[in-house]
Design a protein around this motif. Structure first.
Motif, PDB file in Angstrom:
ATOM      1  N   HIS A   1     -57.163 102.431  24.839  1.00 36.93           N
ATOM      2  CA  HIS A   1     -58.068 102.612  23.713  1.00 36.93           C
ATOM      3  C   HIS A   1     -58.534 104.053  23.560  1.00 36.93           C
ATOM      4  CE1 HIS A   1     -58.498  98.320  22.764  1.00 36.93           C
ATOM      5  NE2 HIS A   1     -58.117  98.200  24.027  1.00 36.93           N
ATOM      6  N   TYR A   2     -58.551 104.476  22.287  1.00 34.12           N
ATOM      7  CA  TYR A   2     -58.982 105.824  21.926  1.00 34.12           C
ATOM      8  C   TYR A   2     -60.253 105.716  21.091  1.00 34.12           C
ATOM      9  CZ  TYR A   2     -59.110 110.347  19.580  1.00 34.12           C
ATOM     10  OH  TYR A   2     -59.515 111.565  19.078  1.00 34.12           O
ATOM     11  N   PHE A   3     -61.309 106.373  21.556  1.00 28.47           N
ATOM     12  CA  PHE A   3     -62.588 106.425  20.854  1.00 28.47           C
ATOM     13  C   PHE A   3     -62.769 107.852  20.353  1.00 28.47           C
ATOM     14  CE2 PHE A   3     -62.797 103.023  23.897  1.00 28.47           C
ATOM     15  CZ  PHE A   3     -63.560 102.023  23.312  1.00 28.47           C
ATOM     16  N   ALA A   4     -62.677 108.051  19.043  1.00 27.60           N
ATOM     17  CA  ALA A   4     -62.677 109.405  18.478  1.00 27.60           C
ATOM     18  C   ALA A   4     -63.955 110.166  18.799  1.00 27.60           C
ATOM     19  CB  ALA A   4     -62.470 109.335  16.964  1.00 27.60           C
ATOM     20  N   GLU A   5     -65.070 109.453  18.947  1.00 24.10           N
ATOM     21  CA  GLU A   5     -66.371 110.095  19.130  1.00 24.10           C
ATOM     22  C   GLU A   5     -66.741 110.309  20.592  1.00 24.10           C
ATOM     23  OE1 GLU A   5     -67.178 105.669  19.472  1.00 24.10           O
ATOM     24  OE2 GLU A   5     -65.826 106.966  18.325  1.00 24.10           O
ATOM     25  N   ALA A   6     -65.820 110.048  21.506  1.00 28.12           N
ATOM     26  CA  ALA A   6     -66.168 109.980  22.928  1.00 28.12           C
ATOM     27  C   ALA A   6     -66.805 111.255  23.472  1.00 28.12           C
ATOM     28  CB  ALA A   6     -64.922 109.645  23.754  1.00 28.12           C
ATOM     29  N   ALA A   7     -66.407 112.422  22.975  1.00 29.96           N
ATOM     30  CA  ALA A   7     -66.947 113.675  23.508  1.00 29.96           C
ATOM     31  C   ALA A   7     -68.433 113.838  23.208  1.00 29.96           C
ATOM     32  CB  ALA A   7     -66.165 114.857  22.942  1.00 29.96           C
ATOM     33  N   TRP A   8     -68.939 113.103  22.226  1.00 27.80           N
ATOM     34  CA  TRP A   8     -70.338 113.235  21.825  1.00 27.80           C
ATOM     35  C   TRP A   8     -71.153 111.964  22.031  1.00 27.80           C
ATOM     36  CZ3 TRP A   8     -66.116 114.781  18.989  1.00 27.80           C
ATOM     37  CH2 TRP A   8     -65.944 116.170  18.848  1.00 27.80           C
ATOM     38  N   ASP A   9     -70.501 110.817  22.033  1.00 28.85           N
ATOM     39  CA  ASP A   9     -71.231 109.543  21.987  1.00 28.85           C
ATOM     40  C   ASP A   9     -70.413 108.476  22.721  1.00 28.85           C
ATOM     41  OD1 ASP A   9     -72.602 107.236  21.358  1.00 28.85           O
ATOM     42  OD2 ASP A   9     -72.198 107.323  19.202  1.00 28.85           O
ATOM     43  N   THR A  10     -70.972 107.923  23.785  1.00 28.64           N
ATOM     44  CA  THR A  10     -70.268 106.891  24.555  1.00 28.64           C
ATOM     45  C   THR A  10     -70.817 105.492  24.293  1.00 28.64           C
ATOM     46  OG1 THR A  10     -71.708 107.183  26.489  1.00 28.64           O
ATOM     47  CG2 THR A  10     -69.685 108.517  26.404  1.00 28.64           C
ATOM     48  N   SER A  11     -71.672 105.329  23.289  1.00 30.45           N
ATOM     49  CA  SER A  11     -72.264 104.011  23.055  1.00 30.45           C
ATOM     50  C   SER A  11     -71.215 102.986  22.631  1.00 30.45           C
ATOM     51  CB  SER A  11     -73.377 104.097  22.005  1.00 30.45           C
ATOM     52  OG  SER A  11     -72.883 104.554  20.754  1.00 30.45           O
ATOM     53  N   GLY A  12     -70.197 103.418  21.886  1.00 30.89           N
ATOM     54  CA  GLY A  12     -69.126 102.488  21.522  1.00 30.89           C
ATOM     55  C   GLY A  12     -68.328 102.058  22.737  1.00 30.89           C
ATOM     56  N   ILE A  13     -68.066 102.998  23.630  1.00 32.81           N
ATOM     57  CA  ILE A  13     -67.367 102.668  24.870  1.00 32.81           C
ATOM     58  C   ILE A  13     -68.182 101.656  25.672  1.00 32.81           C
ATOM     59  CG2 ILE A  13     -66.512 103.593  27.062  1.00 32.81           C
ATOM     60  CD1 ILE A  13     -65.998 106.250  25.627  1.00 32.81           C
ATOM     61  N   GLU A  14     -69.489 101.886  25.744  1.00 33.72           N
ATOM     62  CA  GLU A  14     -70.358 100.982  26.500  1.00 33.72           C
ATOM     63  C   GLU A  14     -70.334  99.573  25.912  1.00 33.72           C
ATOM     64  OE1 GLU A  14     -74.067 103.007  26.254  1.00 33.72           O
ATOM     65  OE2 GLU A  14     -73.308 104.770  27.337  1.00 33.72           O
ATOM     66  N   LEU A  15     -70.362  99.479  24.592  1.00 31.44           N
ATOM     67  CA  LEU A  15     -70.324  98.168  23.943  1.00 31.44           C
ATOM     68  C   LEU A  15     -68.986  97.478  24.200  1.00 31.44           C
ATOM     69  CD1 LEU A  15     -71.679  96.093  22.087  1.00 31.44           C
ATOM     70  CD2 LEU A  15     -70.808  97.403  20.121  1.00 31.44           C
ATOM     71  N   PHE A  16     -67.912  98.229  24.143  1.00 28.20           N
ATOM     72  CA  PHE A  16     -66.581  97.673  24.414  1.00 28.20           C
ATOM     73  C   PHE A  16     -66.505  97.156  25.849  1.00 28.20           C
ATOM     74  CE2 PHE A  16     -62.020  97.638  25.089  1.00 28.20           C
ATOM     75  CZ  PHE A  16     -61.506  97.262  23.856  1.00 28.20           C
ATOM     76  N   GLU A  17     -67.067  97.916  26.774  1.00 27.40           N
ATOM     77  CA  GLU A  17     -67.060  97.511  28.185  1.00 27.40           C
ATOM     78  C   GLU A  17     -67.836  96.214  28.411  1.00 27.40           C
ATOM     79  OE1 GLU A  17     -66.989 102.036  30.109  1.00 27.40           O
ATOM     80  OE2 GLU A  17     -68.881 100.960  29.790  1.00 27.40           O
ATOM     81  N   SER A  18     -68.951  96.082  27.733  1.00 26.74           N
ATOM     82  CA  SER A  18     -69.824  94.942  28.013  1.00 26.74           C
ATOM     83  C   SER A  18     -69.456  93.682  27.246  1.00 26.74           C
ATOM     84  CB  SER A  18     -71.282  95.318  27.703  1.00 26.74           C
ATOM     85  OG  SER A  18     -71.463  95.593  26.317  1.00 26.74           O
ATOM     86  N   GLU A  19     -68.838  93.841  26.044  1.00 28.56           N
ATOM     87  CA  GLU A  19     -68.625  92.684  25.194  1.00 28.56           C
ATOM     88  C   GLU A  19     -67.160  92.305  24.983  1.00 28.56           C
ATOM     89  OE1 GLU A  19     -71.064  90.831  24.076  1.00 28.56           O
ATOM     90  OE2 GLU A  19     -72.658  92.149  24.843  1.00 28.56           O
ATOM     91  N   VAL A  20     -66.268  93.285  25.007  1.00 26.26           N
ATOM     92  CA  VAL A  20     -64.860  93.000  24.689  1.00 26.26           C
ATOM     93  C   VAL A  20     -64.028  92.781  25.947  1.00 26.26           C
ATOM     94  CG1 VAL A  20     -62.763  93.873  23.590  1.00 26.26           C
ATOM     95  CG2 VAL A  20     -64.992  94.232  22.500  1.00 26.26           C
ATOM     96  N   ILE A  21     -64.105  93.718  26.881  1.00 26.19           N
ATOM     97  CA  ILE A  21     -63.246  93.619  28.062  1.00 26.19           C
ATOM     98  C   ILE A  21     -63.478  92.330  28.847  1.00 26.19           C
ATOM     99  CG2 ILE A  21     -62.673  94.666  30.293  1.00 26.19           C
ATOM    100  CD1 ILE A  21     -62.954  97.397  29.011  1.00 26.19           C
ATOM    101  N   PRO A  22     -64.726  91.917  29.100  1.00 31.60           N
ATOM    102  CA  PRO A  22     -64.897  90.672  29.863  1.00 31.60           C
ATOM    103  C   PRO A  22     -64.293  89.451  29.163  1.00 31.60           C
ATOM    104  CG  PRO A  22     -66.940  91.931  29.839  1.00 31.60           C
ATOM    105  CD  PRO A  22     -66.028  92.592  28.850  1.00 31.60           C
ATOM    106  N   ALA A  23     -64.238  89.477  27.837  1.00 34.40           N
ATOM    107  CA  ALA A  23     -63.697  88.335  27.105  1.00 34.40           C
ATOM    108  C   ALA A  23     -62.179  88.281  27.118  1.00 34.40           C
ATOM    109  CB  ALA A  23     -64.192  88.379  25.647  1.00 34.40           C
ATOM    110  N   LEU A  24     -61.529  89.423  27.394  1.00 38.67           N
ATOM    111  CA  LEU A  24     -60.073  89.490  27.326  1.00 38.67           C
ATOM    112  C   LEU A  24     -59.392  89.717  28.673  1.00 38.67           C
ATOM    113  CD1 LEU A  24     -59.720  91.707  24.117  1.00 38.67           C
ATOM    114  CD2 LEU A  24     -59.219  89.266  24.293  1.00 38.67           C
TER     115      LEU A  24
END
Length: 339
Positions: free
Chosen positions: A314-337
């Protein structure tokens, strides 16, 4: 399903506005963060020299240099490139580089490898731009050199494009030698690309992993072609893990997803793209399986998992400035899959 994450390195203008002196710290911090979050099995960079979608004077850091540096500041996460262009480096030399990175990282290197496509940087660096058939022939010869070098410590090949005569690669990679449970063939090879006659045939012969189309229709079709090649050579297609890469924009609700996409549009314009191109890029993003709320992404990615997708990067375009999307993906998407 298993998960990898890209570290911004500039190729997609994802370090734009960050001073060169601060860019390594940005990449390092994100790599260490991934290392500390076991949801991510691997982290990845691209093997490119010029930015995309247009060559520019924006930074674009070299992949294998980053692999060595990131290997030295992390301890768990695996390290890959999606994907190394075979013709940019002599394959015997590249086998040596990869073996050294495997030593530095304690046996965590993945070898993403492909035939290459970015014509502008090929020509700019003096590599010419051979026809596709020649680039694929180089890929085949190169992966044979890798396999010899990593399993025996020496490679000899009198090929059409590469000639090596007892090229020594010592120490061999830790993987396949002293690491318990590691691949007998050395560093795992990810054959990237969906060419049906040649690339997927090479993958059937050599790949531990493939990387091709990430949409359901394309993924299913390429998987069927790969299975056909595996049948022809007597290999179990399920011995090859199939992966795809995903541009990811996640929000807790539809409004937050739109905020992510609006940020992306603005960022693309800031980096010099026209409004029309930025709008087209955002429109394309909306169709991606990894764009939406957690529930939407789990549903779409779950369908791909059921179709045989074993690994998503996965590529998060905003990662250099904002990791909140990564955090949400870690907590809500990865455990489900995962699992």
């Amino acid at each position: 399903m298993r998960f990898g994450i890209f570290v911004p390195q500039g190729w997609r203008m994802d370090l734009h506005g960050i001073e060169p002196a601060d860019q390594w710290q940005t990449m390092r911090d994100l790599a260490v963060r991934a290392d500390e979050h076991p949801e991510w099995e691997s982290l990845w960079v691209y093997d490119h020299f010029h930015t995309t979608p247009e060559p520019s004077q924006d930074p674009c850091h070299e992949a294998w240099t980053l692999m060595a540096a990131i290997g030295a500041v992390t301890s768990r996460v695996r390290l890959g490139q999606m994907c190394t262009c075979m013709s940019y480096r002599n394959p015997a030399y590249l086998a040596k580089v990869a073996a050294t990175v495997d030593i530095v990282s304690g046996g965590r290197t993945e070898m993403g490898i492909g035939a290459g496509w970015y014509e502008h940087e090929w020509r700019a660096y003096g590599y010419g731009f051979p026809r596709a058939g020649e680039r694929l022939a180089r890929l085949r010869e190169g992966v044979e050199i890798f396999r010899q070098a990593w399993t025996t410590g020496s490679a000899t090949l009198d090929g059409e494009h590469y000639q090596v005569d007892g090229a020594l690669v010592h120490p061999r990679p830790l993987q396949g030698t002293s690491l318990p449970g590691s691949e007998a063939n050395g560093i795992p090879m990810w054959i990237a690309g969906g060419g049906e006659k040649k690339t997927l045939r090479i993958a059937a012969e050599y790949a531990d992993y493939t990387n091709f189309s990430g949409d359901l229709e394309g993924f299913t079709h390429k998987s069927e072609v790969l299975a056909g090649h595996c049948k022809d050579i007597g290999r179990d297609v399920d011995s090859i893990v199939r992966s795809s890469n995903y541009n990811t924009a996640i929000g807790r609700d539809e409004a937050e997803v739109e905020e992510r996409l609006a940020w992306l549009r603005n960022h693309l314009i800031i980096t010099g793209q026209s409004e029309d191109k930025a709008d087209a890029a955002v429109a394309s993003m909306r169709k991606q399986p990894a764009v939406g709320t957690p529930e939407q992404i789990v549903e779409k990615m779950g369908t791909l998992r059921d179709a045989g997708l074993g690994y998503s990067i996965h590529y998060f375009a905003e990662a250099a400035w904002d990791t909140s999307g990564i955090e949400l993906f870690e907590s809500e998407v990865i455990p489900a899959l995962a699992g």
